[in-house]
Each structure stands twice: as C-alpha cells, then as structure tokens.
Design an enzyme around this catalytic site. Structure first.
Site, PDB file in Angstrom:
ATOM      1  CG  ASN A  28       0.122  -6.020   4.586  1.00  0.00           C
ATOM      2  OD1 ASN A  28      -0.276  -7.153   4.222  1.00  0.00           O
ATOM      3  ND2 ASN A  28      -0.301  -5.391   5.492  1.00  0.00           N
ATOM      4  CG  ASP A  68       5.065   4.768   4.725  1.00  0.00           C
ATOM      5  OD1 ASP A  68       5.639   3.943   5.798  1.00  0.00           O
ATOM      6  OD2 ASP A  68       4.924   4.404   3.581  1.00  0.00           O
ATOM      7  CB  CYS A  94      -0.497   0.830   4.444  1.00  0.00           C
ATOM      8  SG  CYS A  94       0.489  -0.366   4.893  1.00  0.00           S
ATOM      9  CB  CYS A 153       4.741   0.623   8.090  1.00  0.00           C
ATOM     10  SG  CYS A 153       6.515   0.224   7.742  1.00  0.00           S
ATOM     11  NE  ARG A 154       1.257   3.765   5.979  1.00  0.00           N
ATOM     12  CZ  ARG A 154       0.823   4.560   4.972  1.00  0.00           C
ATOM     13  NH1 ARG A 154       0.252   5.786   4.966  1.00  0.00           N
ATOM     14  NH2 ARG A 154       1.157   4.200   3.693  1.00  0.00           N
ATOM     15  CB  SER A 155      -2.187  -2.039   6.964  1.00  0.00           C
ATOM     16  OG  SER A 155      -1.429  -2.535   5.910  1.00  0.00           O
TER      17      SER A 155
END
Length: 145
Positions: free
Chosen positions: A10, A117, A7, A12-14
């Site tokens: 690195n 995000d 993401c 939140c999402r990933s």
C-alpha cells in the site's frame, strides 16, 4: 460506489490507483468512495512511496494525504468492489473471504493481467502510472454505465 485498490504494501501501486480513480471520479462529479490497502503490514501509517508521490504530482494528482493500511476482512462489508494489482494479492484477499458474495467483490485491477510492482525499479513508476491511469479510465467508463 465504494472501491478499494489493493497491492502488497500500500505504498506504490494501490496509492496511485486510489489517487487516479479518486481524481477521475471527482472530475465526473460522482460521490464514490475510493480507498486503498495492502495485504502486508510493513508500511501501516506511512505515506505512499516518494516515487509514487512524485509521479502522481507530475501528473497533477496529490496523494500525500494517503496513509498505508492493511487489508482486513471488514473491508468486504465496506466496499462494493475490491481491485487487486496482481494474482498474489488476489489469493491473499480471497483467503480472507468468508462467503461467495465476498469473493465476487474481488477482481484483478487489470482483467487477465497485473500491475507490475515498481518498488525495486525507479524507472517503472511512470510506466505504472500510465498503466493505472489507462485502466482507471476504462473502469470508470464500465462502472458508470
């Protein structure tokens, strides 16, 4: 199988995708390597966002040992599959590819879609977790055939 989730920062999402996939793979007894990275350098060495940690923990997954790192062209050699969270991440990663084989490793985490995000909206973290979890289950089924 070695999978990299990518993401922007690195945090939140990933990290959520990394933690979820790692947990699902472990449950199946597979010896796959799962990691995550960001296209940006802002958070190198930091833990995931506290809200990502909290939503993962609420769902029985501990991501506190993860540390943010930046995607590098060396990742093309290490990983079999590079899954990006949105189209901008895709463009940023593809820009570092040197061969068609490297480009082929890069895919959108959600084909024909994206993972929003949640950084600027606390309320989106549970929704993002659910989205990531559902997609990780689908990916695991597809990849383990």
């Amino acid at each position: 199988m070695k999978i990299l989730m990518v993401c922007l920062g690195n945090i939140c999402r990933s990290p959520l995708a990394h933690g979820v996939m790692e947990d699902l793979v472990k449950q199946k007894g597979f010896k796959w390597e799962i990691d995550s990275a960001g296209t940006g350098s802002w958070h190198i060495g930091c833990q995931p966002d506290r809200r990502s940690i909290a939503v993962a923990k609420a769902n029985g997954i501990d991501i506190t040992n993860q540390r943010a790192r930046q995607f590098s062209s060396a990742d093309f050699e290490t990983f079999d599959l590079i899954l990006v969270m949105d189209k901008q991440n895709y463009r940023d990663v593809i820009a570092q590819a040197k061969t068609p084989e490297q480009e082929e490793k890069v895919k959108l985490f959600i084909p024909d879609g994206f993972v929003p995000d949640p950084y600027y909206n606390d309320e989106e973290f549970p929704l993002v977790f659910d989205l990531v979890y559902t997609q990780c289950e689908k990916l695991l089924q597809e990849l383990s055939k």
